[in-house]
Design a protein around this motif. Sequence first.
Motif, PDB file in Angstrom:
ATOM      1  N   ASP A  88      -1.551   3.131 -15.216  1.00  0.00           N
ATOM      2  CA  ASP A  88      -0.245   3.801 -15.227  1.00  0.00           C
ATOM      3  C   ASP A  88       0.454   3.697 -13.867  1.00  0.00           C
ATOM      4  OD1 ASP A  88      -0.810   4.550 -17.846  1.00  0.00           O
ATOM      5  OD2 ASP A  88      -1.662   6.484 -17.224  1.00  0.00           O
ATOM      6  N   LEU A  89      -0.318   3.835 -12.809  1.00  0.00           N
ATOM      7  CA  LEU A  89       0.228   3.710 -11.460  1.00  0.00           C
ATOM      8  C   LEU A  89       0.844   2.328 -11.260  1.00  0.00           C
ATOM      9  CD1 LEU A  89       0.562   4.788  -8.519  1.00  0.00           C
ATOM     10  CD2 LEU A  89      -1.757   3.960  -8.085  1.00  0.00           C
ATOM     11  N   CYS A  90       0.136   1.308 -11.693  1.00  0.00           N
ATOM     12  CA  CYS A  90       0.633  -0.067 -11.547  1.00  0.00           C
ATOM     13  C   CYS A  90       1.885  -0.298 -12.393  1.00  0.00           C
ATOM     14  CB  CYS A  90      -0.457  -1.074 -11.916  1.00  0.00           C
ATOM     15  SG  CYS A  90      -1.798  -1.095 -10.717  1.00  0.00           S
ATOM     16  N   ALA A  91       1.880   0.248 -13.596  1.00  0.00           N
ATOM     17  CA  ALA A  91       3.056   0.102 -14.464  1.00  0.00           C
ATOM     18  C   ALA A  91       4.279   0.744 -13.806  1.00  0.00           C
ATOM     19  CB  ALA A  91       2.785   0.727 -15.829  1.00  0.00           C
ATOM     20  N   ARG A  92       4.094   1.909 -13.227  1.00  0.00           N
ATOM     21  CA  ARG A  92       5.205   2.594 -12.564  1.00  0.00           C
ATOM     22  C   ARG A  92       5.687   1.835 -11.327  1.00  0.00           C
ATOM     23  NH1 ARG A  92       5.655   8.429 -13.789  1.00  0.00           N
ATOM     24  NH2 ARG A  92       6.462   8.618 -11.671  1.00  0.00           N
ATOM     25  N   CYS A  93       4.776   1.077 -10.702  1.00  0.00           N
ATOM     26  CA  CYS A  93       5.132   0.269  -9.519  1.00  0.00           C
ATOM     27  C   CYS A  93       5.645  -1.114  -9.914  1.00  0.00           C
ATOM     28  CB  CYS A  93       3.918   0.117  -8.601  1.00  0.00           C
ATOM     29  SG  CYS A  93       3.443   1.645  -7.769  1.00  0.00           S
ATOM     30  N   GLY A  94       5.487  -1.454 -11.181  1.00  0.00           N
ATOM     31  CA  GLY A  94       5.961  -2.752 -11.653  1.00  0.00           C
ATOM     32  C   GLY A  94       5.108  -3.925 -11.193  1.00  0.00           C
ATOM     33  N   VAL A  95       3.810  -3.683 -11.032  1.00  0.00           N
ATOM     34  CA  VAL A  95       2.898  -4.752 -10.617  1.00  0.00           C
ATOM     35  C   VAL A  95       1.672  -4.770 -11.536  1.00  0.00           C
ATOM     36  CG1 VAL A  95       3.608  -4.629  -8.184  1.00  0.00           C
ATOM     37  CG2 VAL A  95       1.646  -3.289  -8.953  1.00  0.00           C
ATOM     38  N   GLU A  96       0.963  -5.885 -11.488  1.00  0.00           N
ATOM     39  CA  GLU A  96      -0.269  -6.002 -12.262  1.00  0.00           C
ATOM     40  C   GLU A  96      -1.396  -5.264 -11.555  1.00  0.00           C
ATOM     41  OE1 GLU A  96      -1.203 -10.051 -13.252  1.00  0.00           O
ATOM     42  OE2 GLU A  96       0.917 -10.519 -13.573  1.00  0.00           O
ATOM     43  N   ARG A  97      -2.396  -4.880 -12.323  1.00  0.00           N
ATOM     44  CA  ARG A  97      -3.522  -4.127 -11.753  1.00  0.00           C
ATOM     45  C   ARG A  97      -4.251  -4.906 -10.667  1.00  0.00           C
ATOM     46  NH1 ARG A  97      -6.575  -1.829 -16.873  1.00  0.00           N
ATOM     47  NH2 ARG A  97      -8.281  -2.591 -15.627  1.00  0.00           N
ATOM     48  N   ARG A  98      -4.294  -6.218 -10.785  1.00  0.00           N
ATOM     49  CA  ARG A  98      -4.996  -7.015  -9.772  1.00  0.00           C
ATOM     50  C   ARG A  98      -4.383  -6.810  -8.383  1.00  0.00           C
ATOM     51  NH1 ARG A  98      -2.212 -11.574  -8.497  1.00  0.00           N
ATOM     52  NH2 ARG A  98      -0.624 -12.232  -9.980  1.00  0.00           N
ATOM     53  N   VAL A  99      -3.073  -6.532  -8.329  1.00  0.00           N
ATOM     54  CA  VAL A  99      -2.422  -6.268  -7.035  1.00  0.00           C
ATOM     55  C   VAL A  99      -3.009  -4.989  -6.430  1.00  0.00           C
ATOM     56  CG1 VAL A  99      -0.231  -5.749  -5.873  1.00  0.00           C
ATOM     57  CG2 VAL A  99      -0.303  -7.443  -7.731  1.00  0.00           C
ATOM     58  N   PHE A 100      -3.176  -3.973  -7.250  1.00  0.00           N
ATOM     59  CA  PHE A 100      -3.780  -2.721  -6.774  1.00  0.00           C
ATOM     60  C   PHE A 100      -5.195  -2.985  -6.262  1.00  0.00           C
ATOM     61  CE2 PHE A 100      -6.463   0.975  -7.260  1.00  0.00           C
ATOM     62  CZ  PHE A 100      -5.718   1.958  -6.625  1.00  0.00           C
ATOM     63  N   TYR A 101      -6.000  -3.683  -7.077  1.00  0.00           N
ATOM     64  CA  TYR A 101      -7.399  -3.897  -6.720  1.00  0.00           C
ATOM     65  C   TYR A 101      -7.573  -4.888  -5.570  1.00  0.00           C
ATOM     66  CZ  TYR A 101      -8.667  -0.992 -10.630  1.00  0.00           C
ATOM     67  OH  TYR A 101      -8.817   0.076 -11.469  1.00  0.00           O
ATOM     68  N   TYR A 102      -6.561  -5.614  -5.233  1.00  0.00           N
ATOM     69  CA  TYR A 102      -6.594  -6.455  -4.031  1.00  0.00           C
ATOM     70  C   TYR A 102      -6.615  -5.565  -2.788  1.00  0.00           C
ATOM     71  CZ  TYR A 102      -5.099  -9.665  -0.361  1.00  0.00           C
ATOM     72  OH  TYR A 102      -5.020 -10.391   0.796  1.00  0.00           O
ATOM     73  N   LYS A 142       0.835  -1.199   0.000  1.00  0.00           N
ATOM     74  CA  LYS A 142       0.000   0.000   0.000  1.00  0.00           C
ATOM     75  C   LYS A 142       0.871   1.251   0.000  1.00  0.00           C
ATOM     76  CE  LYS A 142      -4.106  -1.908   2.230  1.00  0.00           C
ATOM     77  NZ  LYS A 142      -5.006  -1.807   3.391  1.00  0.00           N
ATOM     78  N   GLY A 143       1.937   1.229   0.800  1.00  0.00           N
ATOM     79  CA  GLY A 143       2.859   2.357   0.842  1.00  0.00           C
ATOM     80  C   GLY A 143       3.535   2.612  -0.489  1.00  0.00           C
ATOM     81  N   MET A 144       3.850   1.540  -1.218  1.00  0.00           N
ATOM     82  CA  MET A 144       4.451   1.676  -2.551  1.00  0.00           C
ATOM     83  C   MET A 144       3.492   2.428  -3.476  1.00  0.00           C
ATOM     84  SD  MET A 144       5.320  -1.365  -5.280  1.00  0.00           S
ATOM     85  CE  MET A 144       3.600  -1.877  -5.303  1.00  0.00           C
ATOM     86  N   PHE A 145       2.224   2.022  -3.469  1.00  0.00           N
ATOM     87  CA  PHE A 145       1.232   2.718  -4.299  1.00  0.00           C
ATOM     88  C   PHE A 145       1.080   4.171  -3.860  1.00  0.00           C
ATOM     89  CE2 PHE A 145      -0.612  -1.647  -5.095  1.00  0.00           C
ATOM     90  CZ  PHE A 145      -0.324  -1.671  -6.446  1.00  0.00           C
ATOM     91  N   ALA A 146       1.064   4.395  -2.548  1.00  0.00           N
ATOM     92  CA  ALA A 146       0.909   5.749  -2.030  1.00  0.00           C
ATOM     93  C   ALA A 146       2.075   6.644  -2.451  1.00  0.00           C
ATOM     94  CB  ALA A 146       0.803   5.708  -0.504  1.00  0.00           C
ATOM     95  N   ASP A 147       3.284   6.143  -2.308  1.00  0.00           N
ATOM     96  CA  ASP A 147       4.462   6.926  -2.691  1.00  0.00           C
ATOM     97  C   ASP A 147       4.434   7.278  -4.175  1.00  0.00           C
ATOM     98  OD1 ASP A 147       5.313   6.699  -0.076  1.00  0.00           O
ATOM     99  OD2 ASP A 147       6.818   5.142  -0.503  1.00  0.00           O
ATOM    100  N   GLU A 148       4.081   6.297  -4.989  1.00  0.00           N
ATOM    101  CA  GLU A 148       4.070   6.540  -6.438  1.00  0.00           C
ATOM    102  C   GLU A 148       2.942   7.484  -6.831  1.00  0.00           C
ATOM    103  OE1 GLU A 148       5.711   6.879  -9.836  1.00  0.00           O
ATOM    104  OE2 GLU A 148       6.629   5.612  -8.307  1.00  0.00           O
ATOM    105  N   LEU A 149       1.786   7.341  -6.185  1.00  0.00           N
ATOM    106  CA  LEU A 149       0.681   8.257  -6.478  1.00  0.00           C
ATOM    107  C   LEU A 149       1.077   9.686  -6.139  1.00  0.00           C
ATOM    108  CD1 LEU A 149      -2.255   8.785  -7.347  1.00  0.00           C
ATOM    109  CD2 LEU A 149      -2.903   8.435  -4.947  1.00  0.00           C
ATOM    110  N   GLU A 150       1.735   9.866  -5.010  1.00  0.00           N
ATOM    111  CA  GLU A 150       2.161  11.206  -4.620  1.00  0.00           C
ATOM    112  C   GLU A 150       3.147  11.778  -5.647  1.00  0.00           C
ATOM    113  OE1 GLU A 150       3.362  13.647  -0.608  1.00  0.00           O
ATOM    114  OE2 GLU A 150       3.248  11.469  -0.531  1.00  0.00           O
ATOM    115  N   THR A 151       4.043  10.945  -6.151  1.00  0.00           N
ATOM    116  CA  THR A 151       4.987  11.384  -7.181  1.00  0.00           C
ATOM    117  C   THR A 151       4.241  11.785  -8.447  1.00  0.00           C
ATOM    118  OG1 THR A 151       6.726   9.952  -6.312  1.00  0.00           O
ATOM    119  CG2 THR A 151       6.935  10.647  -8.606  1.00  0.00           C
ATOM    120  N   MET A 152       3.282  10.976  -8.848  1.00  0.00           N
ATOM    121  CA  MET A 152       2.511  11.277 -10.062  1.00  0.00           C
ATOM    122  C   MET A 152       1.706  12.561  -9.903  1.00  0.00           C
ATOM    123  SD  MET A 152       1.201   7.434 -11.076  1.00  0.00           S
ATOM    124  CE  MET A 152       0.427   7.882 -12.655  1.00  0.00           C
TER     125      MET A 152
END
Length: 192
Positions: free
Chosen positions: A31-45, A8-18
């Motif tokens: 785009d957020l997931c691509a920048r984090c290097g994960v699939e979208r399903r990880v985000f939606y989990y 969650k922190g990884m997504f938060a940090d990247e969102l703040e950067t974006m």
Amino acid sequence: MRTNRDTKGMFADELETMMARMPLSKVRVRDLCARCGVERRVFYYHFKDKYDLVAWMFERDHSSAADGHTPFSEALYAEAHRRLWARRDFYQRAFEEDSQNSIYRYLLQFSIEANESALKRYLGVPKLARERAFEARHFAHGCVVDWLQGSIEATPEQLASDMFACMPKALRQAYAEQSGETNVSSLPQTSE
């Protein structure tokens, strides 16, 4: 292996950067997931949508202020405001978004629930009378968004102090009793 909080922190940090370069409305989960290097399903989990992520960030910033502070105290709110102020640019951009899932709506619900919880515990009731429920909702509209956007000039400490000074009597007493600041006798659940 990452923990849920790390992910969650990884997504938060990247969102703040974006969001330093674009408004929240332009951020795409793809785009957020691509920048984090994960699939979208990880985000939606972890999150329903990007607004849920912003809400988690707000809650994380607010709840991290609790360390070392008495619950429901003016000092806790001053520390929470300091943490929000430190990320003011991010929150200003987040509050620009006014969609159905906006952070403003989340903040409002967060505040209503905190006020209702304090009053229910203080009064020892499972459900608030109409007057107290109105008080909890009305006071929840508050001024944190206006403050973050620069419409109100105050330090985090001044904002917390002003908020506590303007609280309706029952709500102020509920917060004071739960913070251990005073020993308040039972207050009837009717109009003052």
